[in-house]
Every structure is written in C-alpha cells, then in structure tokens.
Motif scaffolding. Structure first.
Motif, PDB file in Angstrom:
ATOM      1  N   VAL A 163       1.264  -1.397   0.256  1.00 51.92           N
ATOM      2  CA  VAL A 163      -0.286   0.150  -0.649  1.00 51.92           C
ATOM      3  C   VAL A 163       0.716   1.650   0.059  1.00 51.92           C
ATOM      4  CG1 VAL A 163      -1.760   1.240   1.074  1.00 51.92           C
ATOM      5  CG2 VAL A 163      -2.050  -1.376   1.131  1.00 51.92           C
ATOM      6  N   LEU A 164       1.612   1.447   0.810  1.00 50.55           N
ATOM      7  CA  LEU A 164       2.958   3.054   1.019  1.00 50.55           C
ATOM      8  C   LEU A 164       3.742   2.750  -0.439  1.00 50.55           C
ATOM      9  CD1 LEU A 164       4.046   2.277   4.316  1.00 50.55           C
ATOM     10  CD2 LEU A 164       2.921   4.192   3.058  1.00 50.55           C
ATOM     11  N   ALA A 165       4.113   1.534  -1.147  1.00 46.88           N
ATOM     12  CA  ALA A 165       4.569   1.913  -2.653  1.00 46.88           C
ATOM     13  C   ALA A 165       3.743   2.005  -3.569  1.00 46.88           C
ATOM     14  CB  ALA A 165       5.124   0.448  -3.397  1.00 46.88           C
ATOM     15  N   ASN A 166       2.170   1.587  -3.028  1.00 49.98           N
ATOM     16  CA  ASN A 166       0.705   2.341  -4.648  1.00 49.98           C
ATOM     17  C   ASN A 166       1.509   3.873  -3.629  1.00 49.98           C
ATOM     18  OD1 ASN A 166      -0.892   3.159  -5.815  1.00 49.98           O
ATOM     19  ND2 ASN A 166      -2.432   2.545  -3.952  1.00 49.98           N
ATOM     20  N   GLY A 167       1.199   4.418  -2.700  1.00 54.23           N
ATOM     21  CA  GLY A 167       1.444   6.207  -2.311  1.00 54.23           C
ATOM     22  C   GLY A 167       2.478   6.648  -2.445  1.00 54.23           C
ATOM     23  N   ALA A 168       3.578   5.588  -2.690  1.00 53.99           N
ATOM     24  CA  ALA A 168       4.862   6.320  -3.038  1.00 53.99           C
ATOM     25  C   ALA A 168       4.850   6.401  -4.220  1.00 53.99           C
ATOM     26  CB  ALA A 168       6.377   5.446  -2.489  1.00 53.99           C
ATOM     27  N   LEU A 169       4.559   5.982  -5.418  1.00 57.24           N
ATOM     28  CA  LEU A 169       5.142   5.632  -6.480  1.00 57.24           C
ATOM     29  C   LEU A 169       4.049   6.568  -7.474  1.00 57.24           C
ATOM     30  CD1 LEU A 169       4.682   2.233  -7.772  1.00 57.24           C
ATOM     31  CD2 LEU A 169       6.572   3.525  -7.613  1.00 57.24           C
ATOM     32  N   LEU A 170       2.889   6.877  -6.106  1.00 59.66           N
ATOM     33  CA  LEU A 170       1.782   8.234  -7.514  1.00 59.66           C
ATOM     34  C   LEU A 170       2.344   9.190  -6.593  1.00 59.66           C
ATOM     35  CD1 LEU A 170      -1.547   7.166  -6.374  1.00 59.66           C
ATOM     36  CD2 LEU A 170      -0.577   7.282  -8.200  1.00 59.66           C
ATOM     37  N   SER A 171       3.175   9.560  -5.241  1.00 59.40           N
ATOM     38  CA  SER A 171       4.117  10.741  -4.964  1.00 59.40           C
ATOM     39  C   SER A 171       4.568  10.757  -6.261  1.00 59.40           C
ATOM     40  CB  SER A 171       4.724  10.775  -3.523  1.00 59.40           C
ATOM     41  OG  SER A 171       3.221  10.612  -2.456  1.00 59.40           O
ATOM     42  N   THR A 207      -2.742  10.425   0.291  1.00 62.50           N
ATOM     43  CA  THR A 207      -3.074  10.339   2.130  1.00 62.50           C
ATOM     44  C   THR A 207      -3.763   8.943   2.201  1.00 62.50           C
ATOM     45  OG1 THR A 207      -3.888  13.021   1.575  1.00 62.50           O
ATOM     46  CG2 THR A 207      -4.490  11.543   3.687  1.00 62.50           C
ATOM     47  N   MET A 208      -4.995   8.497   1.514  1.00 66.44           N
ATOM     48  CA  MET A 208      -5.050   7.082   1.899  1.00 66.44           C
ATOM     49  C   MET A 208      -4.299   5.837   1.931  1.00 66.44           C
ATOM     50  SD  MET A 208      -8.542   6.956  -1.302  1.00 66.44           S
ATOM     51  CE  MET A 208      -8.901   5.228  -0.569  1.00 66.44           C
ATOM     52  N   ALA A 209      -2.911   6.443   1.179  1.00 66.55           N
ATOM     53  CA  ALA A 209      -2.190   4.337   1.195  1.00 66.55           C
ATOM     54  C   ALA A 209      -1.865   4.680   2.073  1.00 66.55           C
ATOM     55  CB  ALA A 209      -1.556   5.011  -0.331  1.00 66.55           C
ATOM     56  N   MET A 210      -0.660   6.155   2.976  1.00 63.27           N
ATOM     57  CA  MET A 210      -0.197   6.342   4.109  1.00 63.27           C
ATOM     58  C   MET A 210      -1.353   5.399   5.211  1.00 63.27           C
ATOM     59  SD  MET A 210       1.821  10.034   3.718  1.00 63.27           S
ATOM     60  CE  MET A 210       0.315  10.641   3.495  1.00 63.27           C
ATOM     61  N   LEU A 211      -2.618   6.579   5.270  1.00 65.71           N
ATOM     62  CA  LEU A 211      -3.062   5.696   6.366  1.00 65.71           C
ATOM     63  C   LEU A 211      -4.089   4.456   6.372  1.00 65.71           C
ATOM     64  CD1 LEU A 211      -6.090   9.070   6.600  1.00 65.71           C
ATOM     65  CD2 LEU A 211      -4.511   8.121   8.197  1.00 65.71           C
ATOM     66  N   ILE A 212      -4.297   3.851   5.590  1.00 60.20           N
ATOM     67  CA  ILE A 212      -4.154   2.291   5.167  1.00 60.20           C
ATOM     68  C   ILE A 212      -2.886   1.730   5.756  1.00 60.20           C
ATOM     69  CG2 ILE A 212      -4.957  -0.012   3.168  1.00 60.20           C
ATOM     70  CD1 ILE A 212      -6.267   2.335   2.195  1.00 60.20           C
ATOM     71  N   ALA A 213      -1.577   2.209   5.523  1.00 59.86           N
ATOM     72  CA  ALA A 213      -0.776   1.422   5.953  1.00 59.86           C
ATOM     73  C   ALA A 213      -0.925   1.466   7.139  1.00 59.86           C
ATOM     74  CB  ALA A 213       0.596   2.254   4.638  1.00 59.86           C
ATOM     75  N   LEU A 214      -1.017   2.729   7.541  1.00 65.57           N
ATOM     76  CA  LEU A 214      -1.075   2.346   9.533  1.00 65.57           C
ATOM     77  C   LEU A 214      -1.186   1.558  10.183  1.00 65.57           C
ATOM     78  CD1 LEU A 214      -0.708   6.668   9.786  1.00 65.57           C
ATOM     79  CD2 LEU A 214       1.474   4.453  10.751  1.00 65.57           C
ATOM     80  N   VAL A 215      -2.753   1.879   9.444  1.00 62.57           N
ATOM     81  CA  VAL A 215      -4.034   0.582  10.216  1.00 62.57           C
ATOM     82  C   VAL A 215      -3.350  -0.677   9.847  1.00 62.57           C
ATOM     83  CG1 VAL A 215      -6.264   0.011   9.555  1.00 62.57           C
ATOM     84  CG2 VAL A 215      -5.735   2.500   9.597  1.00 62.57           C
ATOM     85  N   THR A 216      -2.981  -0.843   8.818  1.00 60.18           N
ATOM     86  CA  THR A 216      -2.978  -2.257   8.371  1.00 60.18           C
ATOM     87  C   THR A 216      -1.532  -2.526   9.280  1.00 60.18           C
ATOM     88  OG1 THR A 216      -3.685  -2.151   6.019  1.00 60.18           O
ATOM     89  CG2 THR A 216      -1.659  -3.605   7.228  1.00 60.18           C
TER      90      THR A 216
END
Length: 110
Positions: free
Chosen positions: A31-39, A56-65
């Motif tokens: 999930v973080l990789a998804n967010g990083a690639l979009l960034s 932002t969604m990816a960061m939050l989902i990664a933390l919850v995961t």
C-alpha cells in the motif's frame, strides 16, 4: 519405527504469529509503495493535485494495516487462545480500504 512425539499443546505460540505479522507488513508495504509511486509521479506539479488523495489514503491504510497486524500477532501469541480468534471487523475494513484505494488510484491515473 519411530515413536510418536506429542505436538505442542494448543495455544502454544509457534510461527503463526510471526507469519501473521509478516503478511500484514507485506500488505502495508504494498500500500505504501502505491502511495510512493503516485507521489513520485507528482514531483513536478506546481501545487496540490488530485493524486494526493490516494497518497494520503495509502499512508492511512498502511498505518492501520500495521496496527491491525500487530494486534493480530498479539492475539495469536496468547495462551490459551481466546475463544474467538477470527477477526470480524478489522480484516474486512482493511480489505475494502485496499479495494477503495485501488479504485481511487485508477480514477486518478485516467
């Protein structure tokens, strides 16, 4: 013929908590990789873009995961195991969050 050895008693922590934690961490990393690639894709942008929503969604989902994974590993280490081991809310919430992230990412990339 070898004598049968008794297995560990029920509820004895083995590798299951470790495998559970690693699986949740792999999901969070994906999930973080998804967010990083979009960034990275938005580095040249002059201001905030719509791509920041899935980031932002990816960061939050990664933390919850990661938090859910730690909790699940802790539950599996308990001896004796609780009567209810299967997660009822956390796994579907994380799963549907990842699906929503994939859909939002797809819309942003179009």
């Amino acid at each position: 013929m070898r004598p049968l050895r008794p297995g560990p008693p029920p509820g004895t922590p083995g590798l299951q908590p470790e495998r559970t934690r690693l699986a949740w961490n792999r999901t969070a990393l994906g999930v973080l990789a998804n967010g990083a690639l979009l960034s990275v894709r938005e580095i040249g942008a002059t201001g905030p873009t719509v791509a920041m929503v899935p980031v932002t969604m990816a960061m939050l989902i990664a933390l919850v995961t990661v938090a859910v994974g730690r909790h699940r590993a802790t539950v599996l280490r308990r001896s004796p195991l609780p009567a209810r081991v299967a997660p009822v809310v956390s796994v579907p919430v994380v799963g549907w969050s990842v699906v929503a992230l994939a859909l939002v990412t797809g819309v942003v990339l179009l």
